[in-house]
Motif scaffolding. Structure first.
Motif, PDB file in Angstrom:
ATOM      1  N   GLU A  54       0.846  -1.197   0.000  1.00 44.19           N
ATOM      2  CA  GLU A  54       0.000   0.000   0.000  1.00 44.19           C
ATOM      3  C   GLU A  54       0.877   1.241   0.000  1.00 44.19           C
ATOM      4  OE1 GLU A  54      -2.821  -0.035   3.154  1.00 44.19           O
ATOM      5  OE2 GLU A  54      -3.919  -1.775   2.380  1.00 44.19           O
ATOM      6  N   ARG A  65     -10.877   5.181   4.892  1.00 41.77           N
ATOM      7  CA  ARG A  65      -9.895   5.335   3.822  1.00 41.77           C
ATOM      8  C   ARG A  65     -10.570   5.442   2.453  1.00 41.77           C
ATOM      9  NH1 ARG A  65      -4.966   1.400   4.074  1.00 41.77           N
ATOM     10  NH2 ARG A  65      -6.494  -0.261   3.782  1.00 41.77           N
ATOM     11  N   LEU A  67      -9.826   4.600  -1.377  1.00 38.52           N
ATOM     12  CA  LEU A  67      -8.968   3.788  -2.226  1.00 38.52           C
ATOM     13  C   LEU A  67      -8.934   4.361  -3.639  1.00 38.52           C
ATOM     14  CD1 LEU A  67      -7.339   1.236  -3.013  1.00 38.52           C
ATOM     15  CD2 LEU A  67      -9.540   0.081  -3.374  1.00 38.52           C
ATOM     16  N   THR A  90      -6.613  -5.509  -6.125  1.00 37.65           N
ATOM     17  CA  THR A  90      -7.093  -4.291  -5.473  1.00 37.65           C
ATOM     18  C   THR A  90      -8.607  -4.332  -5.307  1.00 37.65           C
ATOM     19  OG1 THR A  90      -5.274  -3.016  -6.440  1.00 37.65           O
ATOM     20  CG2 THR A  90      -7.148  -1.771  -5.596  1.00 37.65           C
ATOM     21  N   GLN A  93      -9.639  -6.565  -2.528  1.00 36.92           N
ATOM     22  CA  GLN A  93      -9.413  -6.013  -1.188  1.00 36.92           C
ATOM     23  C   GLN A  93     -10.632  -5.259  -0.685  1.00 36.92           C
ATOM     24  OE1 GLN A  93      -5.745  -3.864  -0.620  1.00 36.92           O
ATOM     25  NE2 GLN A  93      -6.441  -2.886   1.261  1.00 36.92           N
ATOM     26  N   ILE A  94     -11.356  -4.620  -1.615  1.00 39.65           N
ATOM     27  CA  ILE A  94     -12.553  -3.861  -1.225  1.00 39.65           C
ATOM     28  C   ILE A  94     -13.551  -4.765  -0.514  1.00 39.65           C
ATOM     29  CG2 ILE A  94     -14.483  -2.475  -2.073  1.00 39.65           C
ATOM     30  CD1 ILE A  94     -12.700  -1.822  -4.531  1.00 39.65           C
ATOM     31  N   ILE A 100     -12.157   0.717   3.908  1.00 45.39           N
ATOM     32  CA  ILE A 100     -12.353   1.418   2.637  1.00 45.39           C
ATOM     33  C   ILE A 100     -13.781   1.940   2.572  1.00 45.39           C
ATOM     34  CG2 ILE A 100     -12.369   1.205   0.123  1.00 45.39           C
ATOM     35  CD1 ILE A 100     -10.257  -1.005   0.401  1.00 45.39           C
ATOM     36  N   VAL A 103     -14.251   4.687  -3.239  1.00 50.15           N
ATOM     37  CA  VAL A 103     -13.291   4.267  -4.271  1.00 50.15           C
ATOM     38  C   VAL A 103     -13.247   5.324  -5.365  1.00 50.15           C
ATOM     39  CG1 VAL A 103     -12.753   2.537  -6.031  1.00 50.15           C
ATOM     40  CG2 VAL A 103     -13.690   1.817  -3.829  1.00 50.15           C
ATOM     41  N   GLU A 286      -3.359   3.775  -2.395  1.00 55.89           N
ATOM     42  CA  GLU A 286      -3.493   2.875  -3.536  1.00 55.89           C
ATOM     43  C   GLU A 286      -2.638   1.646  -3.290  1.00 55.89           C
ATOM     44  OE1 GLU A 286      -0.966   3.609  -7.166  1.00 55.89           O
ATOM     45  OE2 GLU A 286      -0.865   5.631  -6.311  1.00 55.89           O
ATOM     46  N   LYS A 287      -2.918   0.578  -4.016  1.00 54.85           N
ATOM     47  CA  LYS A 287      -2.066  -0.602  -3.969  1.00 54.85           C
ATOM     48  C   LYS A 287      -1.058  -0.509  -5.103  1.00 54.85           C
ATOM     49  CE  LYS A 287      -3.365  -4.659  -2.653  1.00 54.85           C
ATOM     50  NZ  LYS A 287      -3.996  -5.997  -2.518  1.00 54.85           N
TER      51      LYS A 287
END
Length: 335
Positions: A54, A65, A67, A90, A93-94, A100, A103, A286-287
């Motif tokens: 991250e 957060r 994203l 990514t 992950q949500i 998160i 987005v 961000e990833k």
């Protein structure tokens, strides 16, 4: 190339071979701690087996957060800037990360592969149906074709004053190289189990029947694209088809035609997300792929030469893309 450069390259090859061998053979049960530590350090050095990391864009609360998902460059597996697996991870992950709260798709792409675009689209729709969090899109220099497709995942879409967008449609391009082969004395041959097996061959002119096969595929992909815009912008199918003749739109034209909500820069969209969703103290992140620590061991004079194999592979992939027929959601002007 100087002797010093060859020494560095030889050292790199030794490390890569050692890494490959460590993956081929299972770790013995009696491996010593020092050996295990050495293997782990080597893998870390080469970036092998490391998860995505991250990167924090703006500090803030880790419980709330925003994203950011950057979609950069031509969409496709062979792209040097678009990492499809990173995008998919990514999105996943949500589903699991309750921190998160919103987005933002950050788009700077002329589009690209039909498969990659649709796979990411479908996964995101699945995940967001579970999480039900706000989704925004911020267009950069260009967000055309597949880039616009990605934007349709957002509740609100914003372009900058100079954004190129639109290009709603599907394209297939290739080459008939028969005359070139004749000039240079190349005689291609093919053995096939059916008359369509070499469909799209660059060695001969395409038949009418073959053209119809490709056109049917393109029409189906286009129908899916139209429905994506219908759903994403809450527009009638008739209106979308009027706009979807493949042309690009300026931000002003896109707003007038209902393809974007307003004209704002990325930083303004972030501020808007904070304001509209009570996320004033949210962290923005961000990833990303882990940093290549190995490259830091090369002296400065090698910096521009430590990636020859990758660059050569990209050239070969690009040549292959140009010769073979490609069916894409891509604005051709954005190559």
């Amino acid at each position: 190339m100087s002797k010093k450069k060859w020494i560095v390259i030889a050292f790199a090859l030794v490390l890569i071979v050692a890494s490959s061998l460590s993956k081929v053979y299972n770790e013995p049960a009696d491996i010593t701690y020092s050996e295990k530590w050495a293997n782990e350090r080597l893998n870390s050095l080469l970036g092998i087996g490391q998860d995505y990391i991250e990167e924090i864009r703006e500090d803030g609360s880790v419980d709330q957060r925003i994203l950011v998902i950057p979609i950069e460059g031509v969409i496709g597996i062979a792209s040097p800037t678009y990492d499809h697996q990173l995008i998919m991870d990514t999105i996943e992950q949500i589903r699991m990360d309750e921190s998160i709260k919103a987005v933002l798709f950050e788009l700077n792409t002329p589009g690209g592969g039909v498969y990659e675009t649709r796979e990411a689209y479908d996964l995101f729709k699945e995940v967001i149906a579970e999480r039900k969090i706000p989704v925004y899109a911020s267009m950069g220099q260009v967000a055309a074709s597949g880039g616009f497709y990605y934007a349709m995942l957002a509740d609100k879409v914003y372009a900058t004053p100079e954004t190129i967008t639109g290009s709603i449609g599907v394209i297939m391009s290739g080459y008939n190289m028969r005359e070139l082969y004749d000039k240079i004395g190349v005689e291609p041959y093919v053995f096939k189990s059916g008359k369509m097996k070499d469909l799209g061959s660059s060695a001969r002119k395409m038949t009418k029947e073959e053209e119809e096969v490709f056109q049917e595929y393109i029409d189906e992909a286009f129908d899916r694209f139209v429905q994506v815009v219908v759903d994403g912008r809450d527009m009638s199918e008739e209106r979308v088809r009027e706009l979807a003749d493949g042309r690009i739109y300026t931000a002003k034209q896109a707003k007038e035609n209902g393809l974007v909500d307003d004209i704002l820069y990325y930083r303004q969209v972030i501020d808007l997300i904070r304001e509209e969703n009570d996320l004033a103290n949210a962290q923005v992140f961000e990833k990303a792929a882990p940093q290549d620590q190995f490259a830091s061991f090369f002296p400065t004079f090698m910096k521009s030469e430590d990636n020859y194999a990758k660059q050569f592979d990209q050239v070969l992939n690009r040549v292959k893309e140009e010769v073979l027929p490609q069916i894409e959601y891509r604005w051709e002007g954005g190559k």
